[in-house]
Design a protein around this motif. Sequence first.
Motif, mmCIF file in Angstrom:
data_model
loop_
_atom_site.group_PDB
_atom_site.id
_atom_site.type_symbol
_atom_site.label_atom_id
_atom_site.label_comp_id
_atom_site.label_asym_id
_atom_site.label_seq_id
_atom_site.Cartn_x
_atom_site.Cartn_y
_atom_site.Cartn_z
ATOM 1 N N ILE A 77 15.188 27.134 43.187
ATOM 2 C CA ILE A 77 16.500 26.165 43.309
ATOM 3 C C ILE A 77 16.070 24.806 42.661
ATOM 4 C CG2 ILE A 77 18.310 25.346 44.331
ATOM 5 C CD1 ILE A 77 18.405 27.975 45.747
ATOM 6 N N PRO A 78 15.036 24.361 43.251
ATOM 7 C CA PRO A 78 14.824 22.704 42.802
ATOM 8 C C PRO A 78 14.333 22.765 41.292
ATOM 9 C CG PRO A 78 13.645 23.076 45.022
ATOM 10 C CD PRO A 78 14.347 24.631 44.465
ATOM 11 N N ASN A 79 13.644 23.675 41.049
ATOM 12 C CA ASN A 79 13.285 23.703 39.594
ATOM 13 C C ASN A 79 14.589 23.943 38.590
ATOM 14 O OD1 ASN A 79 10.496 22.843 39.807
ATOM 15 N ND2 ASN A 79 9.823 25.344 39.640
ATOM 16 N N ILE A 80 15.472 24.507 38.825
ATOM 17 C CA ILE A 80 16.529 25.066 38.124
ATOM 18 C C ILE A 80 17.277 23.713 38.057
ATOM 19 C CG2 ILE A 80 18.776 26.128 37.863
ATOM 20 C CD1 ILE A 80 17.315 28.650 38.719
ATOM 21 N N ALA A 81 17.623 23.179 39.421
ATOM 22 C CA ALA A 81 18.252 21.853 39.445
ATOM 23 C C ALA A 81 17.639 20.711 38.619
ATOM 24 C CB ALA A 81 18.384 21.235 40.671
ATOM 25 N N ALA A 201 11.092 28.970 37.574
ATOM 26 C CA ALA A 201 12.483 29.000 37.969
ATOM 27 C C ALA A 201 13.194 30.195 38.072
ATOM 28 C CB ALA A 201 13.221 27.984 36.854
ATOM 29 N N CYS A 202 12.402 31.256 38.153
ATOM 30 C CA CYS A 202 12.856 32.759 38.331
ATOM 31 C C CYS A 202 12.232 33.182 39.573
ATOM 32 C CB CYS A 202 12.604 33.383 37.128
ATOM 33 S SG CYS A 202 13.285 33.010 35.403
ATOM 34 N N ALA A 203 12.819 34.446 40.078
ATOM 35 C CA ALA A 203 12.168 35.013 41.087
ATOM 36 C C ALA A 203 12.599 36.392 41.301
ATOM 37 C CB ALA A 203 12.401 34.283 42.741
ATOM 38 N N ALA A 204 11.611 37.220 41.740
ATOM 39 C CA ALA A 204 11.877 38.824 41.843
ATOM 40 C C ALA A 204 11.991 38.902 43.409
ATOM 41 C CB ALA A 204 11.246 39.679 41.193
ATOM 42 N N ALA A 205 12.306 40.220 43.716
ATOM 43 C CA ALA A 205 12.135 40.428 45.295
ATOM 44 C C ALA A 205 10.695 40.251 45.832
ATOM 45 C CB ALA A 205 12.487 41.608 45.513
ATOM 46 N N THR A 206 9.636 40.304 45.056
ATOM 47 C CA THR A 206 8.138 40.124 45.256
ATOM 48 C C THR A 206 7.590 39.314 44.251
ATOM 49 O OG1 THR A 206 7.254 42.127 44.512
ATOM 50 C CG2 THR A 206 8.210 42.339 46.760
ATOM 51 N N MET A 207 6.540 38.611 44.492
ATOM 52 C CA MET A 207 5.498 38.017 43.379
ATOM 53 C C MET A 207 5.126 39.079 42.451
ATOM 54 S SD MET A 207 6.173 34.668 43.414
ATOM 55 C CE MET A 207 4.873 34.274 42.116
ATOM 56 N N VAL A 224 7.090 32.895 27.681
ATOM 57 C CA VAL A 224 7.260 32.499 29.313
ATOM 58 C C VAL A 224 6.109 31.129 29.563
ATOM 59 C CG1 VAL A 224 6.863 33.425 31.579
ATOM 60 C CG2 VAL A 224 7.363 35.099 29.984
ATOM 61 N N MET A 225 7.141 30.342 30.266
ATOM 62 C CA MET A 225 6.199 29.046 30.556
ATOM 63 C C MET A 225 6.886 28.548 31.892
ATOM 64 S SD MET A 225 7.998 26.478 27.577
ATOM 65 C CE MET A 225 7.737 27.578 26.024
ATOM 66 N N ALA A 226 6.211 27.277 32.043
ATOM 67 C CA ALA A 226 6.706 26.575 33.225
ATOM 68 C C ALA A 226 7.181 25.632 33.056
ATOM 69 C CB ALA A 226 5.354 26.293 34.224
ATOM 70 N N THR A 227 8.224 25.073 33.994
ATOM 71 C CA THR A 227 9.091 24.023 33.952
ATOM 72 C C THR A 227 8.461 22.954 33.228
ATOM 73 O OG1 THR A 227 10.325 24.532 35.794
ATOM 74 C CG2 THR A 227 10.680 22.285 35.120
ATOM 75 N N GLN A 228 7.115 22.276 33.691
ATOM 76 C CA GLN A 228 6.587 21.233 32.895
ATOM 77 C C GLN A 228 6.201 21.467 31.777
ATOM 78 O OE1 GLN A 228 3.024 20.836 35.877
ATOM 79 N NE2 GLN A 228 2.040 20.727 33.842
#
Length: 236
Positions: A77-81, A201-207, A224-228
């Motif tokens: 949620i912080p990353n999506i914000a 900025a995504c999640a599944a039920a488990t990593m 696929v990449m990270a926020t930064q």
Amino acid sequence: MNGDVTDWKRRNRSFYYASAPEPDDPDLNPATTALLVIDVQNTYLARPDRATLSDPATLADYDAWTPFHARMNGTVIPNIAALLAECRSRGIECLFARIACQTRDGRDRSLSQKKPGFNNLLLPKDEWPSQIVPELAPRGDEITVTKTTDSALTGTNLRLILHNLGIRTVICAGIFTDQCVASTVRSLADESFDVVVIEDACAAATMELHEAELRIVNMIYCNVMATQELRALLPR
């Protein structure tokens, strides 16, 4: 992830792409790029007080979901914000998708939303559980599409909306990585959109599920990449 903002070009590779050349940077022209936030809704974040639970099976299920909730509240949620703030400041379209039914009894849901188990949620469109979490609420005239399918394209007019907006690249974030995010990503790719998935900025039920799905979709359906890493690619 290390400090190299091009590490996404080598990370999350499946067997199919282990030796493939590095992909080109995506075209992130603000005029033709959109951010799509998928299914971050109240129903998935609401939890009772653990102290009110006594049944062993219920407690075990609660504890099994605790890592997901920690990731959502501490990372996703912080990353999506932050992504929403960045995109809004740059004039990049911000769109939202959510699961909700038009009828109170859910009779309009697709079969995948009626089968017994995790997906069998009754989410009438005007009730609190189906709303996007307040921290990520759409602003102004930002568009939200309502679906009764996993894919945000299959169950809505989102493809037409993106076409009318002149969008060519779609940045995806939200939940669940291995279900509605992956299904939407595949649909977008099949419609010839260039897709970027923001892994933190995504999640599944488990990593385990999250990371496995990222490897599956990467380099064929999306980058696929990270926020930064995304932020480093946005035009200055």
